[in-house]
Write a protein that holds these residues in place. Structure first.
Motif, PDB file in Angstrom:
ATOM      1  N   GLY A 172       0.814  -1.199   0.000  1.00  0.00           N
ATOM      2  CA  GLY A 172       0.000   0.000   0.000  1.00  0.00           C
ATOM      3  C   GLY A 172       0.848   1.249   0.000  1.00  0.00           C
ATOM      4  N   ILE A 174       0.637   5.336   0.796  1.00  0.00           N
ATOM      5  CA  ILE A 174      -0.036   6.440   1.497  1.00  0.00           C
ATOM      6  C   ILE A 174      -1.238   5.927   2.288  1.00  0.00           C
ATOM      7  N   GLY A 175      -1.154   6.066   3.599  1.00  0.00           N
ATOM      8  CA  GLY A 175      -2.186   5.582   4.492  1.00  0.00           C
ATOM      9  C   GLY A 175      -3.416   6.480   4.548  1.00  0.00           C
ATOM     10  N   ARG A 176      -4.396   6.030   5.331  1.00  0.00           N
ATOM     11  CA  ARG A 176      -5.719   6.655   5.357  1.00  0.00           C
ATOM     12  C   ARG A 176      -5.685   8.107   5.819  1.00  0.00           C
ATOM     13  N   ASP A 212       1.638  10.599   6.980  1.00  0.00           N
ATOM     14  CA  ASP A 212       1.891   9.278   6.398  1.00  0.00           C
ATOM     15  C   ASP A 212       2.918   8.490   7.188  1.00  0.00           C
ATOM     16  N   GLN A 217       3.670   0.060   7.776  1.00  0.00           N
ATOM     17  CA  GLN A 217       3.518  -0.415   6.405  1.00  0.00           C
ATOM     18  C   GLN A 217       2.450  -1.505   6.332  1.00  0.00           C
ATOM     19  N   LYS A 220      -0.803   0.197   5.974  1.00  0.00           N
ATOM     20  CA  LYS A 220      -1.000   0.713   4.619  1.00  0.00           C
ATOM     21  C   LYS A 220      -1.312  -0.407   3.636  1.00  0.00           C
ATOM     22  N   ASP A 221      -0.715  -1.576   3.854  1.00  0.00           N
ATOM     23  CA  ASP A 221      -0.980  -2.695   2.953  1.00  0.00           C
ATOM     24  C   ASP A 221      -2.444  -3.119   2.994  1.00  0.00           C
ATOM     25  N   ASP A 223      -5.005  -0.799   3.902  1.00  0.00           N
ATOM     26  CA  ASP A 223      -5.904   0.337   3.674  1.00  0.00           C
ATOM     27  C   ASP A 223      -5.083   1.528   3.201  1.00  0.00           C
ATOM     28  N   ALA A 224      -5.150   1.840   1.926  1.00  0.00           N
ATOM     29  CA  ALA A 224      -4.258   2.864   1.377  1.00  0.00           C
ATOM     30  C   ALA A 224      -4.890   3.601   0.212  1.00  0.00           C
ATOM     31  N   CYS A 225      -4.228   4.679  -0.136  1.00  0.00           N
ATOM     32  CA  CYS A 225      -4.596   5.479  -1.306  1.00  0.00           C
ATOM     33  C   CYS A 225      -4.439   4.703  -2.600  1.00  0.00           C
ATOM     34  N   TYR A 227      -2.481   0.948  -4.371  1.00  0.00           N
ATOM     35  CA  TYR A 227      -1.811  -0.336  -4.155  1.00  0.00           C
ATOM     36  C   TYR A 227      -0.963  -0.672  -5.377  1.00  0.00           C
TER      37      TYR A 227
END
Length: 238
Positions: A172, A174-176, A212, A217, A220-221, A223-225, A227
């Motif tokens: 992922g 960039i996180g939520r 971010d 990580q 992010k994997d 839930d992310a902007c 993938y």
């Protein structure tokens, strides 16, 4: 089509330039693509043939071309920089098992039928060939010329595996919380004249970077902007 995102500006954005409000995101996306190329393409000793499936203006050609024997751009009719055009039926004019690698960056969300798109990628790949694909989890509406889809991490893995691939790498970008700021920034961006947008970017892009750093990580994997994944075409079962 080729006017939308200048390739060099997309690859190396400036905080003061046309892509300023995408500065952090584009740098992270480029780094993720570079990492995948290093780990899954550059270390392969074979003379690889790679097709950029939905190539646009070929922004990542310079990253991958040094490591492959042949780079082919594939896109819709009307793209003058494409080497091969996709037929109205969605077919790539290549024989079965013609390619070692299919690269698909930020294209899947735009295609009418993602399943057929992925099955066509599977068809033109050799056994043990690789699909390198990036697409959006969270993102604003951006038709080019259409914009249909967003994925959760599990949904994207499912549509890729259902098409016949085995996912061997998934990450992922960039996180939520950081993406929430990106979308908040975008809510103002397009109400401003272009010459003022870098001012907004100078305020928001450092904040997006800081936010971010909060999720792991692993978070992010899930839930992310965006993938990015690598998937392998396995030999047919006997």
């Amino acid at each position: 089509m080729t006017e939308r995102e200048p390739g060099v500006e997309r690859l190396y954005p400036s905080i003061f330039g046309r892509m300023a409000t995408r500065y952090y995101y584009l740098r992270q996306l480029r780094q993720a693509i570079e990492d995948v190329i290093r780990d899954f393409v550059a270390r392969d000793s074979r003379n690889l043939t790679l097709a950029d499936y939905g190539c646009g203006n070929r922004p990542y050609e310079s990253l991958v071309a040094p490591y492959v024997h042949k780079y082919i751009g594939i896109d819709l009719p009307g793209n003058k920089v494409a080497d091969i055009l996709i037929s109205p039926e969605g077919r790539i004019e290549l024989p079965d098992e013609a390619l070692d690698v299919v690269l698909s960056t930020q294209a899947l969300e735009h295609v009418v039928n993602p399943t057929e798109y992925l099955k066509e990628a599977l068809r033109v790949l050799k056994t043990d060939g690789q699909l390198i694909l990036s697409t959006h989890g969270y993102w604003m509406f951006h038709p080019d010329p259409t914009d249909f889809w967003r994925w959760t991490s599990t949904g994207l893995k499912k549509v890729v595996t259902d098409a016949g691939f085995e996912v061997v790498h998934f990450r992922g970008i960039i996180g939520r919380s950081a993406m929430g700021l990106q979308l908040f920034q975008d809510g103002f961006t397009f109400a401003l004249p272009p010459f003022l947008r870098p001012v907004l970017a100078i305020i928001f892009q450092p904040l997006i970077y800081l936010f971010d750093q909060i999720p792991s990580q692993g978070g992010k994997d899930k839930d992310a902007c965006t993938y990015i994944l690598v998937a392998k075409k396995n030999a047919p079962k006997a």
